[in-house]
Scaffold this active site. Structure first.
Site, mmCIF file in Angstrom:
data_model
loop_
_atom_site.group_PDB
_atom_site.id
_atom_site.type_symbol
_atom_site.label_atom_id
_atom_site.label_comp_id
_atom_site.label_asym_id
_atom_site.label_seq_id
_atom_site.Cartn_x
_atom_site.Cartn_y
_atom_site.Cartn_z
ATOM 1 C CB SER A 55 -1.576 0.707 48.230
ATOM 2 O OG SER A 55 -2.813 0.193 47.751
ATOM 3 C CG HIS A 260 -1.942 0.911 43.352
ATOM 4 N ND1 HIS A 260 -1.655 -0.412 43.101
ATOM 5 C CD2 HIS A 260 -2.349 0.969 44.648
ATOM 6 C CE1 HIS A 260 -1.873 -1.123 44.193
ATOM 7 N NE2 HIS A 260 -2.292 -0.311 45.150
#
Length: 278
Positions: A55, A260
Site C-alpha cells: 500500500s 498511511h
C-alpha cells in the site's frame, strides 16, 4: 450479544475490510508509447521504471485513486516520479495488502523485460501490519497487540538472516532476472508512523519496530546488490500527532487512509526516491 458488542463487531468488520491484506490483483500497466514532452520524442532518453510493493508503494492514503482494489493513487510516489520527463512508469502492479508472497507471485511478472529501474516497498504486511494497527490502535486488545508485536519482532530479528530479510532477498533476486544489464532495484523503507511522545500506548514500540524493519531492509538490499532509500529522517516530526502530519491518523470518516502517508507524505517519498533511480 448486547447492542454495544453488536455495534463493536460491525465496526470491527469495517476496519478489517479497510486494513485487511488485499492479496494479488491484475497488474496496472502505465500508458506507453510516444515518449513524454521533453523526454526525447520516442522515449529513448527515458528511464523505464516499474513500481512493486504494498500500500505504501500503491499510494493508499494519498487520495485521487486510480482503482479501489489496490488503492493505487495518482499522488503515489511512483506516479509522481512518472511525471518527470526522464522517467517512464511502464508498469505499476503495486497493491494494497501485498506481502513478499504477493509481490513474488503476482507482481514481478508485470515487469517488462529489459526494464532499467524497479522500486520495491514490501515487508510490512509480512509482519501483519493491518492486524497490528487494528489491535494496537483502533480496537485495542493489549493481549492480542502484544502477541502480534512479539511475533513481528521475531520475524525481523537477525538482520539479513531474519525471516523477512530472507523473503525480501528472494524477491530482489527474482526482480533482477527481468532487468536490463544496467538495471537496478531500489528498496524503500517505511516512515515511523507516530510523532513522539505519543498518547498511543504502543506508538513508541511500533516506531522502534519500524526502525528495525528498515535496518533489515537496508542490510538486505546492500547484501543483494540493490539500493535503499531511508525515509525515516525526512518524516521525523511529521508523524501522527505532530503539528504537520504526513501520515493519516485513524478516522471513521476515512478508514482507508488510516496509518498511511497523505499526499504531502508521498510527495516527499518521491523526492527521496528520485535521486536513487539515477
Amino acid at each position: 450479544m448486547n447492542i454495544r458488542r453488536t455495534l463493536a463487531a460491525a465496526s470491527a468488520a469495517v476496519v478489517i475490510t479497510a486494513l485487511a491484506l488485499a492479496g494479488a490483483s491484475p497488474a496496472f500497466a502505465a500508458k506507453g508509447g510516444g515518449g513524454k514532452p521533453g523526454g526525447g520524442g520516442g522515449g529513448t532518453t527515458e528511464l523505464t521504471y516499474t513500481a512493486l510493493g504494498d500500500s505504501f508503494a500503491a499510494g493508499q492514503g494519498g487520495g485521487s485513486y486510480l482503482d479501489t482494489s489496490c488503492y493505487r493513487s495518482s499522488n503515489s510516489y511512483p506516479k509522481r516520479l512518472d511525471a518527470d520527463a526522464a522517467i517512464k512508469l511502464t508498469a505499476f502492479p503495486a497493491c494494497s495488502g501485498a506481502s513478499t508472497v504477493e509481490v513474488s507471485a503476482g507482481q514481478i511478472a508485470a515487469i517488462p523485460l529489459g526494464t532499467k529501474r524497479v522500486t520495491l516497498t514490501v515487508g510490512g504486511n509480512d509482519l501483519g501490519f493491518s492486524n497490528i494497527m487494528q489491535n494496537c490502535f483502533v480496537f485495542i486488545s493489549n493481549t492480542t497487540c502484544q502477541s502480534q508485536l512479539s511475533t513481528a519482532e521475531g520475524m525481523i530479528a537477525g538482520g539479513t538472516s531474519s525471516v523477512v530479510g530472507a523473503k525480501v532477498a528472494g524477491v530482489i533476486t527474482q526482480i533482477k532476472s527481468r532487468l536490463a544489464a544496467d538495471g537496478k532495484v531500489v528498496v524503500t523503507g517505511y516512515p515511523k508512523l507516530f510523532n513522539e511522545p505519543s498518547s498511543y500506548a504502543y506508538a513508541a514500540r511500533v516506531n522502534a519496530d519500524t526502525a528495525t524493519l528498515n535496518d533489515v531492509l537496508e542490510a538486505t538490499a546492500a547484501a543483494n546488490g540493490a539500493g535503499f532509500v531511508d525515509v525515516e529522517v525526512a518524516f521525523t516530526g511529521h508523524g501522527i500527532g505532530s503539528s504537520s502530519p504526513w501520515i493519516n491518523s485513524f478516522s471513521w470518516f476515512n478508514t482507508t487512509a488510516a496509518f498511511h502517508p497523505n499526499s504531502t507524505g508521498y510527495a516527499n517519498y518521491a523526492a527521496l526516491v528520485k535521486p536513487a533511480l539515477g
